[in-house]
Design an enzyme around this catalytic site. Structure first.
Site, PDB file in Angstrom:
ATOM      1  CE  LYS A  79      -3.933   1.911   2.673  1.00 31.90           C
ATOM      2  NZ  LYS A  79      -4.830   1.692   3.828  1.00 31.90           N
ATOM      3  CB  SER A 156      -8.248   3.508   2.954  1.00 29.60           C
ATOM      4  OG  SER A 156      -7.429   2.890   3.927  1.00 29.60           O
ATOM      5  CB  SER A 180      -8.566   0.615   5.810  1.00 25.42           C
ATOM      6  OG  SER A 180      -9.270   1.792   5.597  1.00 25.42           O
TER       7      SER A 180
HETATM    8  N1  GLN Z   1     -13.540   3.822   6.388  1.00 27.86           N
HETATM    9  C1  GLN Z   1     -12.889   4.317   7.543  1.00 27.86           C
HETATM   10  C2  GLN Z   1     -12.603   5.805   7.344  1.00 27.86           C
HETATM   11  O1  GLN Z   1     -13.242   6.367   6.541  1.00 27.86           O
HETATM   12  C3  GLN Z   1     -11.663   3.510   7.821  1.00 27.86           C
HETATM   13  C4  GLN Z   1     -10.404   3.985   7.211  1.00 27.86           C
HETATM   14  C5  GLN Z   1      -9.212   3.117   7.578  1.00 27.86           C
HETATM   15  O2  GLN Z   1      -9.325   2.082   8.240  1.00 27.86           O
HETATM   16  N2  GLN Z   1      -8.036   3.574   7.184  1.00 27.86           N
HETATM   17  O3  GLN Z   1     -11.828   6.438   7.976  1.00 27.86           O
END
Ligand code: GLN
Length: 500
Positions: A79, A156, A180
């Site tokens: 990532k 994400s 995420s």
């Molecule tokens: N969907 C969550 C957010 O909007 C989680 C993001 C994550 O785990 N990096 O922040």
């Protein structure tokens, strides 16, 4: 009809035995992975490491394959919010366009030592804030299971999930602050794991919300996830939150001694999809047949509904402070201006998208001294109540399990990263794992209409990562979906039907 499988379509364990037998070379694997990155149709990649990877592969071809290092020569994707020395690492944000780190994240260093081969960096929601896979500066990441290209993979860690689901590599690194890794794992039919807070180093991870951030990864089997855990589960003096607890190897995963698990009724009640519910029941029934105790327990819905708002406040507050260093001056994409404040304004205004700005505004609001008590500290108290509730449950149970998402992957226009006031319990409960720092895994649960996958999530008490893996492996054995990818889907569907 299924096209012929390549060795790269197998699990890490299986690829390793082919390398050992000598019927495939590291360079064959790396070339194939590069070819697949080049053919990517889902917008999964940010930066490439092809030349270096090919050079490394050639060197590895000359070495004897060590039988005790299963990661030797295995291609992987990382990532793009994990620092990679000499490779542009933007975190999916324009403000870091052109930024080339001078050091590797600890997880990348460990994988280098293990001679796994980094192929490319994966797209993500900007600075890991988001869950759609739509907000990064490279645009939308698509779900490889939807031939019409109408569905999202979710974020994400969107590009990493695409890479493993479409069999570019057998594993990919990600990060998980709210869900995420585990949510896109559900939408992509993958194993997605985040460890106990403090076990896997976060040195070199771009911080989003440091009290919630975890480094983890995607694989296509629970065994592969366990072997990676042993590799990455190391104390790191560069990470102030690295746990000093002694580490214990957990791979190969041991046999189960009849676990006690629970299902949160309110999570199940908030799911409408009958296919997901019936497949989940199938899993529960079979776990019971295997000797598991499975209880349905109730958790006060007001506690569960408070998870999302508390998450947004805490993570936005921490994000505001963690990202204050992004001004383009020390590094990153500097914009012109006549004074320091003007340079800051222009750089940050042009560098961040609307989504990020909204979160910074909310975070600043929560942190203002006149609001702290009412907003930020309240959210922290909610977090404490949530964690106390689940710690209490863990006195009786080795894990709680539930569908990892209430639906299959959303269509492009169905999901956004705008703030939401519906607080759907089943959509947000995975953040419990981040609130408490609990080990948590998603594995594939089913495939809706023979088309779109969905997952089941298992979460255990802190430092009981081994239990998470043991239970996950039992579930994997029941569900018969090991090594699901777009390349193996038809074989898996056949196995599933035969078993049911
Ligand atoms: N969907 C969550 C957010 O909007 C989680 C993001 C994550 O785990 N990096 O922040």
């Amino acid at each position: 009809m299924e096209k012929e499988l390549h060795v790269l379509d197998l699990t890490i364990e299986e690829i390793h035995s082919h390398l050992l037998n000598g019927d495939v070379k590291v360079s064959d694997l790396v070339k194939k992975a590069i070819e697949r990155v080049k053919k990517d149709e889902f917008n999964a990649f940010e930066a490439y490491n092809f030349e270096e990877a090919l050079k490394e592969a050639e060197e590895l071809d000359k070495e004897e394959v060590p039988s005790d290092n299963l990661l030797f020569g295995i291609p992987y994707i990382c990532k793009d919010n994990l620092s990679t020395k000499g490779i542009e690492t933007t975190g999916g944000s324009n403000i870091l366009n052109g930024y080339i780190p001078l050091f590797d994240a600890t997880v990348v260093t460990i994988l280098k030592e293990k001679k796994a081969v980094l192929i490319a960096k994966a797209t993500l929601d900007e600075l890991a804030m988001g869950g759609s896979g739509k907000s990064g500066h490279k645009g939308i990441q698509l779900n490889p299971y939807d031939e019409n290209k109408e569905s999202l993979i979710g974020g994400s860690s969107s590009g990493s999930a695409v890479a493993v689901a479409s069999s570019v590599t057998p594993f990919a690194l990600g990060s998980d602050t709210g869900d995420s890794i585990r949510k896109p794992a559900s939408f992509g039919g993958l194993v997605g794991y985040k460890p106990t807070y403090g076990l896997i180093s976060r040195f070199g991870l771009y911080p989003f919300s440091v009290s919630l951030d975890h480094v983890g990864y995607f694989t296509r089997s629970v065994d592969d996830a366990a072997l990676l855990f042993d590799t990455l589960n190391k104390f790191d003096e560069n990470d102030f939150t690295s746990s000093i607890k002694e580490r214990k190897a957990i791979y190969p995963i041991k046999n189960n001694e009849k676990r006690k698990i629970c299902v949160i009724k309110e999570v199940i009640d908030s799911i409408k999809d009958e296919d997901i519910l019936s497949r989940f029941n199938y899993l529960v029934e079979n776990l019971k047949k295997e000797g598991y105790l499975v209880d349905y327990v109730s958790v006060d819905p007001s506690i569960l509904k408070a998870i999302y708002p508390a998450y947004i406040i805490i993570s936005s507050a921490e994000a505001t402070s963690n990202n204050a260093n992004l001004d383009g001056i020390k590094f990153g994409n500097l914009k012109e201006g006549n004074s320091y404040p003007e340079v800051m304004f222009n750089t940050r205004n042009e560098g961040f998208s609307e989504l990020i700005k909204r979160r910074f505004i909310l975070g600043s609001y929560a942190l203002m001294s006149e609001n702290q008590e009412e907003v930020y500290l309240k959210a922290k108290k909610v977090r404490r109540v949530v964690v106390n509730t689940f710690n209490e449950l863990f006195e009786k149970y080795d894990a709680f399990i539930g569908p990892a998402s209430p639906t299959v992957a959303p269509k492009i226009n169905q999901a956004s990263d705008n703030f939401d006031d519906t607080y759907l319990i089943a959509d947000n409960y995975l953040a419990i794992g981040n609130f408490g720092g609990y080990p948590s895994i998603t594995i594939p649960l089913g495939i809706k209409d023979d088309k779109m996958p969905f997952g089941v999530s298992i979460t255990s008490p802190i430092f009981k990562d081994e239990d998470t893996f043991i239970i996950a492996k039992d579930c994997e054995n029941i569900l018969k979906m090991k090594n699901l990818s777009t390349k193996t889907k038809s074989i898996i569907l056949k196995n599933m039907k035969e078993a049911q």
